[in-house]
Design a protein around this motif. Structure first.
Motif, PDB file in Angstrom:
ATOM      1  N   MET A  21       0.489  -1.604  -5.738  1.00  0.00           N
ATOM      2  CA  MET A  21       1.901  -1.973  -5.602  1.00  0.00           C
ATOM      3  C   MET A  21       2.412  -1.403  -4.284  1.00  0.00           C
ATOM      4  O   MET A  21       2.287  -0.199  -4.036  1.00  0.00           O
ATOM      5  N   GLY A  37       5.736   2.985  -5.438  1.00  0.00           N
ATOM      6  CA  GLY A  37       4.577   2.202  -5.041  1.00  0.00           C
ATOM      7  C   GLY A  37       3.350   3.052  -4.821  1.00  0.00           C
ATOM      8  O   GLY A  37       3.432   4.283  -4.684  1.00  0.00           O
ATOM      9  N   GLN A  56       8.445  -5.267  -2.242  1.00  0.00           N
ATOM     10  CA  GLN A  56       8.350  -3.829  -2.485  1.00  0.00           C
ATOM     11  C   GLN A  56       8.537  -3.501  -3.954  1.00  0.00           C
ATOM     12  O   GLN A  56       9.195  -4.233  -4.701  1.00  0.00           O
ATOM     13  N   HIS A  57       7.941  -2.389  -4.337  1.00  0.00           N
ATOM     14  CA  HIS A  57       8.077  -1.898  -5.706  1.00  0.00           C
ATOM     15  C   HIS A  57       8.217  -0.388  -5.639  1.00  0.00           C
ATOM     16  O   HIS A  57       7.467   0.291  -4.936  1.00  0.00           O
TER      17      HIS A  57
END
Length: 435
Positions: free
Chosen positions: A174, A213, A209-210
């Motif tokens: 991620m 991440g 985006q996370h």
């Protein structure tokens, strides 16, 4: 005269018998063995009986807290020891202490345990710790907790080397920031970067985006509970500490020759990590692009970038480049120069069970050599000493500046020599009695 010899013989036999019992049957007797390379340092045993421990910390009252997989033990300054927390569902990796609270990482969560109240609570949840480097390292500085989140894969592509796909088939790295892919796919099944197993990527594909991440370091504000990404593009942090300028020092594992996108020629590194920076993973390592002659793929073929429009075409270089890959472990920074020079970095190499020091220039110096059955889990500097936890054998050592005559080795050989001397004395006494 014969009566005196009989008394002497009895004393010797009793002494030898007591020694044999302690040597072979007393399991609390520490089987400590190490070798000091620098005669300006001394090493002593602080605590034993800490087998399978993973990390430690201490408070302002000199109470030590020892972390194991699913429990935390306190060793009070008066020597009393007991568990303050135990939960079989935990998988603790890293702990630190700040203002009556112990902060620790376990699985995909960060916890806060209030020592005075005995209350335990989750402060960060859903960390993507399901992959290759799923053990977060944390350290507290001021009102912030710095937390590492490792990459899920070797070089951003899920492959047959990622055994965790059996339990988490659709998982992948991620990204903590938006990225654009070049659409480069790998192998027979055309596996793409930042995609789940056997899934292709497309040219120009934007991966959103996370937070949090993978391959990043985040910070958590203890006062208000807010958190944010501190830096990213950091493959996996093995050790973390701060220098005299409050700079964050980390050692980071390089990419390896495995998986769908193998990388040959990389090494481990030590960095000063600065806020807001991208450190290059998975298209740069050690400040160099994977397209440089330093790196090769299988059969000597060149590697390709998998990201388009890199956040930075000149990521920061490390302060130290190691000679091997996948061997650096924990580290500690001598910020005040109590053992070596100011801001000297002590780091552990798993391949030779050696603690090295690096002062910012030249080659690292070998400091402490441990036997092959040891495994150093954590190192921290308190009270002008480098405390070193051998979690495999269960010993916490204190290394400090001092004087010794020669290389120091602590083991059972001295007791064996004493035993042989005693036996020889008995033989001589019996010989004199018979003559």
């Amino acid at each position: 005269m014969k009566k005196l010899l009989k008394i002497l013989l009895t004393v010797v036999i009793i002494s030898v018998s007591v020694f044999i019992v302690r040597f072979y049957f007393d399991k609390t007797h520490p089987e400590v063995r190490f070798e000091i390379k620098d005669n300006s340092l001394t090493c002593s045993l602080k605590y034993s009986g800490l087998k399978d421990s993973v990390d430690f910390t201490k408070d302002e009252k000199d109470n030590y807290y020892i972390a194991y997989k699913n429990r935390i033990q306190i060793i009070e300054n008066n020597g009393r020891s007991y568990d303050i927390l135990k939960d079989l569902s935990l998988d603790i990796h890293s702990i630190d202490y700040f203002k009556n609270s112990i902060y620790y990482s376990s699985g995909d969560k960060i916890y806060c345990y209030n020592v005075n109240q005995g209350k335990n609570k989750v402060i960060i949840n859903n960390i993507p710790n399901y992959g290759d480097y799923g053990k977060s390292v944390l350290r507290v500085k001021g009102d912030y907790i710095y937390i590492s989140i490792g990459a899920a894969t070797n070089s951003a592509v899920v492959g047959d080397d990622n055994q965790w796909i059996k339990d988490n088939f659709y998982a992948h790295d991620m990204t903590p920031e938006d990225i654009t892919l070049r659409g480069i796919n790998f192998g027979k099944y055309k596996r793409g970067a930042f995609q789940s197993y056997n899934t292709k990527s497309l040219k120009g594909q934007i991966v959103p985006q996370h937070f949090p991440g993978n391959a990043s370091i985040i910070i958590y504000n203890i006062k208000n509970g807010s958190s944010e990404t501190f830096a990213w593009g950091i493959r996996n942090v093995e050790g973390m500490d701060f220098n005299s300028s409050n700079g964050l020092i980390c050692d980071i594992g390089g990419m390896e020759n495995r998986g769908s996108r193998p990388v040959i020629g990389d090494t481990d590194y030590i960095y000063e990590i600065k806020k807001g920076m991208w450190y290059g993973w998975p298209d740069y390592s050690g400040g160099d692009p994977v397209t440089s002659p330093k790196f090769k793929s299988v059969k000597g073929s060149p590697l390709q970038f998998i990201l388009d429009n890199h956040p930075n075409t000149n990521p920061p270089a490390p302060i130290y480049q190691h000679k091997t890959v996948g061997t650096l472990g924990t580290l500690a920074v001598d910020a005040d120069g109590d053992l070596k020079s100011k801001d000297c970095i002590f780091f552990y190499d798993r391949s030779d069970n050696m603690i090295y020091s690096f002062s910012g220039a030249g080659l690292p110096l070998a400091e402490i050599k441990f036997e092959n059955t040891s495994k150093i889990s954590s190192m921290k500097i308190f009270d002008k000493s480098l405390f070193t936890l051998d979690g495999k054998k269960g010993y916490l050592y204190s290394i400090k500046r001092g004087r010794i005559n020669m290389t120091q080795i602590v083991d059972k050989r001295i007791y064996l020599y004493s035993l042989l001397t005693a036996v020889l004395g008995i033989v001589l006494i019996l010989k004199n009695q018979n003559s």
